[in-house]
Design a protein around this motif. Structure first.
Motif, PDB file in Angstrom:
ATOM      1  N   ASP A  76       0.807  -1.224   0.000  1.00 31.66           N
ATOM      2  CA  ASP A  76       0.000   0.000   0.000  1.00 31.66           C
ATOM      3  C   ASP A  76       0.836   1.267   0.000  1.00 31.66           C
ATOM      4  OD1 ASP A  76      -2.446  -1.261  -0.057  1.00 31.66           O
ATOM      5  OD2 ASP A  76      -2.682  -1.271   2.122  1.00 31.66           O
ATOM      6  N   ASP A  77       1.806   1.351   0.925  1.00 33.50           N
ATOM      7  CA  ASP A  77       2.601   2.566   1.046  1.00 33.50           C
ATOM      8  C   ASP A  77       3.488   2.778  -0.190  1.00 33.50           C
ATOM      9  OD1 ASP A  77       4.070   0.314   1.834  1.00 33.50           O
ATOM     10  OD2 ASP A  77       5.377   1.469   3.154  1.00 33.50           O
ATOM     11  N   GLU A  78       3.989   1.704  -0.765  1.00 33.97           N
ATOM     12  CA  GLU A  78       4.819   1.805  -1.961  1.00 33.97           C
ATOM     13  C   GLU A  78       3.996   2.291  -3.145  1.00 33.97           C
ATOM     14  OE1 GLU A  78       8.000  -1.824  -1.305  1.00 33.97           O
ATOM     15  OE2 GLU A  78       6.023  -2.287  -2.127  1.00 33.97           O
ATOM     16  N   LEU A  79       2.766   1.804  -3.240  1.00 34.66           N
ATOM     17  CA  LEU A  79       1.901   2.172  -4.354  1.00 34.66           C
ATOM     18  C   LEU A  79       1.620   3.668  -4.362  1.00 34.66           C
ATOM     19  CD1 LEU A  79       0.199   1.233  -6.748  1.00 34.66           C
ATOM     20  CD2 LEU A  79      -1.695   0.920  -5.157  1.00 34.66           C
ATOM     21  N   SER A  80       1.292   4.222  -3.217  1.00 38.56           N
ATOM     22  CA  SER A  80       0.992   5.653  -3.176  1.00 38.56           C
ATOM     23  C   SER A  80       2.236   6.479  -3.493  1.00 38.56           C
ATOM     24  CB  SER A  80       0.401   6.062  -1.824  1.00 38.56           C
ATOM     25  OG  SER A  80       1.275   5.763  -0.776  1.00 38.56           O
ATOM     26  N   TYR A  81       3.405   6.004  -3.089  1.00 36.24           N
ATOM     27  CA  TYR A  81       4.656   6.704  -3.412  1.00 36.24           C
ATOM     28  C   TYR A  81       4.939   6.640  -4.914  1.00 36.24           C
ATOM     29  CZ  TYR A  81       9.563   8.092  -3.190  1.00 36.24           C
ATOM     30  OH  TYR A  81      10.765   8.726  -3.382  1.00 36.24           O
ATOM     31  N   ALA A  82       4.756   5.463  -5.511  1.00 38.47           N
ATOM     32  CA  ALA A  82       5.017   5.283  -6.939  1.00 38.47           C
ATOM     33  C   ALA A  82       4.020   6.057  -7.794  1.00 38.47           C
ATOM     34  CB  ALA A  82       4.976   3.800  -7.303  1.00 38.47           C
ATOM     35  N   LEU A  83       2.810   6.209  -7.306  1.00 37.80           N
ATOM     36  CA  LEU A  83       1.785   6.947  -8.044  1.00 37.80           C
ATOM     37  C   LEU A  83       2.050   8.445  -7.987  1.00 37.80           C
ATOM     38  CD1 LEU A  83      -0.820   6.704  -9.630  1.00 37.80           C
ATOM     39  CD2 LEU A  83      -2.068   6.706  -7.469  1.00 37.80           C
ATOM     40  N   GLY A  84       2.387   8.948  -6.808  1.00 37.13           N
ATOM     41  CA  GLY A  84       2.655  10.376  -6.654  1.00 37.13           C
ATOM     42  C   GLY A  84       1.377  11.186  -6.573  1.00 37.13           C
ATOM     43  N   LYS A  85       1.533  12.457  -6.263  1.00 35.57           N
ATOM     44  CA  LYS A  85       0.393  13.354  -6.135  1.00 35.57           C
ATOM     45  C   LYS A  85      -0.323  13.472  -7.478  1.00 35.57           C
ATOM     46  CE  LYS A  85      -0.818  17.994  -4.619  1.00 35.57           C
ATOM     47  NZ  LYS A  85      -0.303  19.288  -4.169  1.00 35.57           N
ATOM     48  N   GLN A  86      -1.603  13.156  -7.481  1.00 38.68           N
ATOM     49  CA  GLN A  86      -2.450  13.179  -8.681  1.00 38.68           C
ATOM     50  C   GLN A  86      -1.836  12.388  -9.849  1.00 38.68           C
ATOM     51  OE1 GLN A  86      -3.178  17.355  -9.384  1.00 38.68           O
ATOM     52  NE2 GLN A  86      -4.849  17.383  -7.901  1.00 38.68           N
TER      53      GLN A  86
END
Length: 143
Positions: A76-86
């Motif tokens: 989960d935490d890696e996914l949000s980092y890889a996605l980035g803001k918007q």
């Protein structure tokens, strides 16, 4: 170009709808993965049922003969980092590598020729390496 295809008579008894996507292999793949990402959000686990079919689709069907799809799975935490803001980080990875980069659930899919997929995965590795401190790239002058 894409549109829904109605097969048979009526929509009420079907568990799914078919989507026809037309165009060059890169455009088709980009559209397919974008739609698949949205479907996975609405129906978690759908990608797992069809991943082999999706990952093998259009293999070798480009001018280089190396077209394909590679994957990476994230927490989960890696996914949000890889996605980035918007989705900014995902878009930067896509632009800089030349690969189609899309997240379907917790899986990153990289589509394109072998070279651009390799580059996208390398850039993703650098992205996560930054969490541990500065990243030094050997041979950056030759890139």
């Amino acid at each position: 170009l894409m549109f829904f295809c109605e097969v048979g008579s009526g929509r009420n008894n079907r568990e799914y709808e078919k989507l026809a996507i037309f165009g060059e292999v890169r455009a088709r793949r980009g559209a397919e993965l974008k739609v698949l990402s949205a479907v996975e959000t609405k129906v978690p686990g759908y990608y797992d049922k069809i991943k082999d079919e999706v990952n093998e689709r259009d293999r070798g069907k480009d001018e280089t003969g190396t077209w394909g799809t590679d994957t990476m799975t994230f927490q989960d935490d890696e996914l949000s980092y890889a996605l980035g803001k918007q989705g900014g980080t995902r878009k930067k990875l896509e632009r800089s590598s030349g690969s189609i980069v899309q997240y379907v659930g917790h899986v990153a899919l990289f589509s394109g020729s072998k070279e651009v997929r390799r580059r996208a995965k390398e850039y993703m590795k650098w992205l996560f390496d930054q969490l541990g401190g500065p990243v030094y790239v050997d041979g950056w002058e030759d890139r």
